[in-house]
Enzyme design. Structure first.
Site, PDB file in Angstrom:
ATOM      1  CG  HIS A 598      -1.840  -1.015   1.100  1.00 43.70           C
ATOM      2  ND1 HIS A 598      -1.873  -2.210   1.516  1.00 43.70           N
ATOM      3  CD2 HIS A 598      -3.273  -0.955   0.396  1.00 43.70           C
ATOM      4  CE1 HIS A 598      -3.077  -2.967   1.328  1.00 43.70           C
ATOM      5  NE2 HIS A 598      -3.818  -2.105   0.613  1.00 43.70           N
ATOM      6  CG  ASN A 599       3.806   1.005  -2.372  1.00 42.40           C
ATOM      7  OD1 ASN A 599       3.245   1.274  -3.495  1.00 42.40           O
ATOM      8  ND2 ASN A 599       4.998   0.102  -2.080  1.00 42.40           N
ATOM      9  CB  SER A 600       3.034   6.488  -4.186  1.00 42.17           C
ATOM     10  OG  SER A 600       4.370   6.180  -4.470  1.00 42.17           O
ATOM     11  CB  THR A 601       4.156   1.737  -6.741  1.00 38.08           C
ATOM     12  OG1 THR A 601       5.477   2.246  -6.556  1.00 38.08           O
ATOM     13  CG2 THR A 601       4.123   0.822  -8.003  1.00 38.08           C
ATOM     14  CG  HIS A 602      -2.099  -0.039  -4.377  1.00 37.47           C
ATOM     15  ND1 HIS A 602      -2.724  -1.134  -4.852  1.00 37.47           N
ATOM     16  CD2 HIS A 602      -3.087   0.523  -3.341  1.00 37.47           C
ATOM     17  CE1 HIS A 602      -3.960  -1.219  -4.636  1.00 37.47           C
ATOM     18  NE2 HIS A 602      -4.075  -0.287  -3.756  1.00 37.47           N
ATOM     19  CG  HIS A 638      -7.614   3.778  -3.558  1.00 36.63           C
ATOM     20  ND1 HIS A 638      -6.355   3.936  -4.228  1.00 36.63           N
ATOM     21  CD2 HIS A 638      -7.528   2.540  -3.207  1.00 36.63           C
ATOM     22  CE1 HIS A 638      -5.874   3.024  -4.378  1.00 36.63           C
ATOM     23  NE2 HIS A 638      -6.379   2.072  -3.699  1.00 36.63           N
ATOM     24  CG  ASP A 639      -5.488   2.017  -0.510  1.00 38.32           C
ATOM     25  OD1 ASP A 639      -6.057   1.995   0.415  1.00 38.32           O
ATOM     26  OD2 ASP A 639      -5.046   1.153  -1.262  1.00 38.32           O
ATOM     27  CG  ASP A 769      -8.340  -1.152  -4.220  1.00 44.41           C
ATOM     28  OD1 ASP A 769      -7.253  -0.741  -4.150  1.00 44.41           O
ATOM     29  OD2 ASP A 769      -9.125  -1.638  -3.271  1.00 44.41           O
TER      30      ASP A 769
END
Length: 875
Positions: A598-602, A638-639, A769
Site C-alpha cells: 500500500h504505497n504510491s505505486t499501488h 483511495h489509500d 483496486d
C-alpha cells in the site's frame, strides 16, 4: 442349591443338556457318558451327529473363562428349517442399530447378519460363532449347500463365511457361485476360510477365489479375537460401503420419477445416466445415449459460438453454471432449456461427475414441438395423458422476457452479437449468495409462467428490490480452505476482539515536506526516459514497476500528471497545472514508501486501471465528465496514509483511527478525510478552490462514495447490486430492442439514472483496486509477493504485541502464496470481474486472469509455496 440337570434327546440325535435353573447357573457344565458318545457342556455329539439339522440358530452364551469356547444349545428350527435370529446373552454386546451418513442422507443400519456355512462343527466355526456373539451380530449356521442358499434368500445376510478347507463335504466355490447368481448377493461380502500353509509351501494365488465370487480370504485361525477382528473390519469396510450403495437405490428412484430432465456425465463428459424425463424431452432412449460423449450428439446452431467454452470454463473451476441453452432433439428440432450444471467432487478431491438439470423453457415454439413429440411418440388414446399434454402446452404468458435466457437469445442477432460482449449465462453462474439475489431469481422465474398483469406487477417489485438496501451477503462456508477463511476474516470483518493495553497508532505523514521532489512544470517537461514509458500508459499491459524504478518511487506524480491532462481534469476544475502538480506531489508524499504494497505505486496502478476502464466505450457512454474526474481523484487518494495494516488490526489494537471512526470503515474514512484536509490546508495545492460550490459538493460526495466502496465488508453488496441493477436489466433491454428490430443503444439512458452511475463508479474502482490477478503474469507475481509481505509483517507484529492474529495462515514460515492467491481469486475476483467484463468488455483482463490462475494452480499442485518454481527462482 441348583436343581439336577435335565437331559433331552431330539429326533435328530442331538442331545440337549440344560440346567433346570439356567438363570442361576449360566455357566454350569455337565458331562454324561452314553455309549460311544461323550456329552460335554451344552452341546453333545452322538453317533447320530451327521443328522444335525441343515440350518441352526443358537441361543448364545458366554464361553467359560478358562476352558475355551462353550458349546451351544440348538433350538428347534422354525419354518423351512431356519431360525430367525440369535439372541445375545445379558453379558454380551447387544445388537443395536447404527447411524451412517452418506452425503446429506442419514441412514440407520440394522445389526449385521452373518451366515456361517460349515459342514461340521469345529473350533473354527466356534470361533466365528463367538466372534459374532461378541460383536452383537445375528448369526445362522448352514450345513448343506441347499440350506445355505435357502437361508440366504430368506435373510439376505451381509456377511457369509464359507469353509473352504476341505472339499469332502461340499464344494465351497460352487456354493459361492450359486449365491452370487442371486440378486441380493451384490451387497453381500463372502469370506473363504482356507487352511494354513506350512512354511515350506508357496503362497497360493487368491485369483481363483475372486473368480468364484469370494471377496476376502481368511487363513484358518480359531482364535475368537482373530475372527472378531476380521468381522469387524468387514463391517466397517465392505459392509458399510455396500450399505451406502443400497441407499443409492432411493436416490435413483427419485431421479427416475423426477419431472426435471437429468443427465449425469463423467469428468470427460461421457454420458453415464439419463432419467425418463430426459428421454422424453430429447426423444432418445437410454441405450442411444449412455456411453457416448456429449460432443457426439448433434448441437443446435442457435447458441452463441462461445457459449460452450463459457460453460466449460465455469464448471471446470468447480462452479455451478445455470442459464438458457438450445438443445437439439433426436427429431432435429431445437428446443430452449433452462439448464443448471453442477460439478460433483469425487475421489482425490477432483471433479468426477457433472449433473445437469434441464427444464423446458416456456415458449410457443417449444410447446408446439413438445406437443408434436407427444403425439408422434407417445400417443395412446388415453384421456388423462391428453389432458396432461394440453396442460403442459399452455403458454400463459406470451412475449415474456427471461433475463436468464438473454445470452442464448442474443445468438439470433448477429448485428447485436458483435456489440454484446459477454454472456448473461456467466452472470447467472456466479456464487453470490445474498438472499435478495435468490429472491430476484425466483421472481424472474415466476414471471415466465404468469399472466401479463402479474408479470408487470412483478416487474415493479423487482424495481423496488433493486433500489433498496437488501444486499447484505451471506458468508457461508464456501471454502473450508484456511487461506480463504483467513482472507475473508481479515478483509471482510472489523476484527472487534479487544485486548486491553494494546494500542496501535501509526504516524501520519501530514506535515511531510515535498519541496525536494522534482516534478515537471508542464506535461512536456517530463524527462525523456519517463516520457517514453508513459507513451504506453493507455495499454493494459503498462508496467508500473518500471515507472516506479525510473521515477525513484514517485510514479503517482508523473502518471497522474499525464492521465489527468488526458482527461481534461485541470480544465474541469479550473485549476492551473502548477496547482495540480503540487496536489499530486502532496498526495504521493503522504503514501508510505515503507509499505510493501500500500504505497504510491499501488495508487498509481489503481489510477492507471481506472483510466483504462474510463476509456471503454460502454463506461464512457454511461458517465459524464464530473464522474470521470471524481473517479480519477478517488483512485489517486483511495489509500493515502495507509499504514500497511488492515482494519481488523487497527480495531483489535484500539488505534486512534478506530476510535475516531467507531470501528467502521476505519481506513477508507481516513483516506478520504485526510485527502480533503490536506487539499484544503494549502491554497497552492487546492485543486477545488475555483469550482462552483454545488459542483464541489457533488464531486466530493462522488469521491467519498467511491473510496468507501473499496472497503471489503460490503464487497458482495456492491457486486450484487451491479449484477441485478446493471447487468440483467441492460441485457434484457438489448434483447427487447433486438426483438423489435431497432438498433440497441445500451447506455443511452444510463445518465438519466444517477443511482446506476453510482453503481458503475463503485464497481469500477473496486475492480481497479484489486486488478492485480488480471495483470500480465510478471506484474501479477510481483503484486502477490508485495501483498504477502505486508500481511506477513502484520502477522509478525500481532504476535509481538500479543494481538489476535487476524490471518494466521499468513505466517511467513508456513504460508503458501499460491494457495492464498487461488483463494482470493475464487472468492473475490472471478465473480466480480465476470460481472464487470459483461458490462465493459475486457477480454484482455479475463485472459490474463485465466493464465495467472493456471500458474497458481500449477504451483499449488506441485506443493510449491513460493511465487515461482524453484528453478525459476534460481534464475
Amino acid at each position: 442349591m441348583g436343581c439336577a440337570p435335565s437331559i433331552h434327546v431330539s429326533q435328530s440325535g442331538v442331545i440337549y443338556c440344560r440346567d433346570s435353573d439356567e438363570s442361576n447357573s449360566p455357566h454350569q457344565t455337565t458331562t454324561i457318558s452314553q455309549g460311544a458318545a461323550t456329552l460335554h457342556g451344552l452341546f453333545v455329539k452322538s453317533d447320530a451327529a451327521d443328522s444335525i439339522p441343515a440350518v441352526l440358530a443358537y441361543q448364545s452364551r458366554q464361553p467359560p473363562p478358562c476352558s475355551g469356547p462353550r458349546r451351544r444349545e440348538p433350538r428347534a428350527p422354525r419354518c423351512c428349517g431356519i431360525e430367525a435370529e440369535t439372541q445375545t446373552s445379558s453379558t454380551s454386546l447387544k445388537a443395536s442399530a447404527t447411524e451412517v451418513q452418506i452425503g446429506p442422507m442419514r441412514l440407520t443400519q440394522d445389526p449385521v447378519q452373518v451366515l456361517l456355512i460349515f459342514a461340521k462343527e469345529d473350533n473354527q466355526s466356534d470361533g466365528f460363532w463367538w466372534a459374532c456373539d461378541r460383536a452383537g451380530y445375528r448369526c445362522n449356521i448352514a450345513r448343506t449347500p441347499e440350506s445355505a442358499l435357502e437361508c440366504f434368500l430368506d435373510k439376505h445376510q451381509e456377511i457369509i463365511v464359507i469353509d473352504h478347507r476341505n472339499s469332502r463335504y461340499f464344494d465351497a466355490e460352487d456354493i459361492c457361485r450359486s449365491i452370487r447368481a442371486t440378486k441380493p448377493s451384490e451387497h453381500t461380502v463372502i469370506l473363504a476360510v482356507v487352511p494354513r500353509t506350512s512354511a515350506d509351501q508357496e503362497e497360493t494365488s487368491v485369483l481363483p477365489l475372486l473368480n468364484a465370487g469370494f471377496d476376502r480370504r481368511f487363513t484358518e485361525n480359531s482364535s475368537i479375537t482373530a475372527c472378531y477382528n476380521e468381522l469387524i473390519q468387514i463391517e466397517h469396510g465392505e459392509v458399510r460401503s455396500q450399505f451406502k450403495l443400497r441407499a443409492c437405490n432411493a436416490v435413483f428412484t427419485a431421479l427416475e420419477h423426477c419431472q426435471e430432465a437429468i443427465e449425469i456425465t463423467s469428468e470427460d463428459h461421457v454420458i453415464q445416466y439419463v432419467n425418463p424425463a430426459f428421454e422424453q424431452m430429447m426423444g432418445y432412449n437410454k441405450g442411444e445415449l449412455i456411453g457416448k460423449e456429449l460432443t457426439e450428439l448433434p448441437k443446435s446452431d442457435k447458441n452463441r459460438a462461445d457459449l460452450t467454452d463459457t460453460i466449460n470454463a465455469c464448471i471446470k473451476k468447480g462452479k455451478e453454471w445455470q442459464g438458457v441453452y438450445y438443445a437439439r432433439r433426436k427429431s432435429g428440432d431445437s428446443i430452449q432449456q433452462h439448464v443448471k450444471i453442477t460439478p460433483v467432487i469425487g475421489q482425490g478431491g477432483k471433479i468426477r461427475h457433472f449433473v445437469s438439470l434441464k427444464r423446458l423453457r416456456s415458449t410457443n415454439e417449444n410447446n408446439k414441438q413438445l406437443c408434436k413429440s407427444h403425439r408422434d411418440e407417445n400417443y395412446s388414446g388415453d384421456n388423462s395423458q391428453s389432458e396432461s399434454h394440453s396442460f403442459k402446452c399452455k403458454n400463459r404468458r406470451k412475449d415474456s422476457t427471461d433475463v436468464k435466457s438473454i445470452s442464448s437469445q442474443s445468438s439470433d442477432a448477429p448485428s447485436l452479437q458483435n456489440r454484446r460482449y459477454s454472456s448473461m449465462a456467466r452472470i447467472h453462474s456466479m456464487t453470490i449468495e445474498a438472499p435478495i439475489t435468490k429472491v430476484i431469481n425466483i421472481i424472474n422465474a415466476a414471471q415466465e409462467n404468469s399472466p401479463i398483469t402479474v408479470a408487470e406487477a412483478l416487474d415493479r417489485v423487482l424495481e423496488i428490490l433493486r433500489t433498496t438496501e437488501l444486499y447484505s451477503p451471506q458468508l457461508g462456508a464456501k471454502d473450508e480452505d484456511p487461506h480463504t477463511s483467513d482472507l475473508v476474516g481479515g478483509l471482510m470483518t472489523d476484527g472487534l476482539r479487544r485486548l486491553s493495553g494494546n494500542e496501535y497508532v501509526f504516524s501520519k505523514n501530514m506535515n511531510l515536506s515535498h519541496s525536494h521532489l522534482s516534478v515537471p512544470n508542464t506535461v512536456s517537461d517530463v524527462p525523456p526516459c519517463i516520457a517514453q514509458l508513459l507513451d504506453n500508459e493507455e495499454s493494459w499491459d503498462f508496467n508500473i514497476f518500471e515507472l516506479e524504478a525510473v521515477t525513484n518511487k514517485r510514479p503517482l506524480v508523473y502518471l497522474g500528471f499525464k492521465v489527468f491532462g488526458r482527461f481534461g481534469v485541470p480544465e474541469f476544475l479550473n485549476c492551473s497545472e502548477a496547482t495540480l502538480r503540487a496536489w499530486l506531489q502532496l498526495m504521493e508524499a503522504n503514501y508510505h514508501s515503507s509499505n510493501a504494497y500500500h504505497n504510491s505505486t499501488h495508487a498509481a496502478d489503481v489510477l492507471h486501471a481506472t483510466a483504462f476502464f474510463l476509456g471503454k466505450e460502454r463506461v464512457k457512454g454511461s458517465l459524464d465528465h464530473l464522474d470521470e474526474v471524481a473517479a480519477l481523484i478517488a483512485a489517486t487518494i483511495h489509500d493515502v496514509d495507509h499504514p500497511g495494516r488492515t482494519n481488523s488490526f487497527l480495531c483489535n489494537a484500539g488505534s486512534e483511527l478506530a476510535v475516531l471512526y467507531n470501528d467502521t470503515a476505519v481506513l477508507e474514512s481516513h483516506h478520504t478525510a485526510l485527502a480533503f484536509q490536506l487539499t484544503a490546508k494549502d491554497s497552492k495545492c487546492n485543486i477545488f478552490k475555483n469550482i462552483d460550490r454545488n459542483h464541489y459538493r457533488t464531486l466530493r460526495q462522488a469521491i467519498i462514495d467511491m473510496v468507501l466502496a473499496t472497503e471489503m465488508t460490503k464487497h458482495f453488496e456492491h457486486v450484487n447490486k451491479f449484477v441485478n441493477s446493471i447487468n440483467k436489466p441492460m441485457t434484457s433491454e438489448e434483447t427487447s430492442s433486438h426483438s423489435e428490430g431497432t438498433d440497441c443503444e445500451c447506455t443511452a439512458n444510463m445518465k438519466n439514472f444517477p443511482d446506476n452511475q453510482t453503481l458503475i463508479k463503485r464497481m469500477m474502482i473496486k475492480c481497479a483496486d484489486v486488478a492485480n490477478p488480471c495483470r500480465p503474469l510478471e506484474l501479477c507475481i510481483e503484486w502477490a509477493g508485495r501483498i504477502s509481505e505486508e500481511y506477513f509483517a502484520q502477522t509478525d507484529e500481532e504476535k509481538r504485541q500479543g494481538l489476535p492474529v487476524v490471518m494466521p495462515v499468513f505466517d511467513r514460515n508456513t504460508c503458501s502464496i499460491p494457495k492464498s492467491q487461488i483463494s482470493f481469486i475464487d472468492y473475490f475476483i472471478t465473480d466480480m470481474f465476470d460481472a464487470w467484463d459483461a458490462f465493459a468488455h475486457l477480454p484482455v483482463l479475463m485472459q490474463h486472469l485465466a493464465n495467472n490462475y493456471k500458474h497458481w494452480k500449477m504451483l499449488d499442485e506441485l506443493k510449491c509455496k513460493s511465487l515461482r518454481l524453484p528453478s525459476e527462482n534460481n534464475n
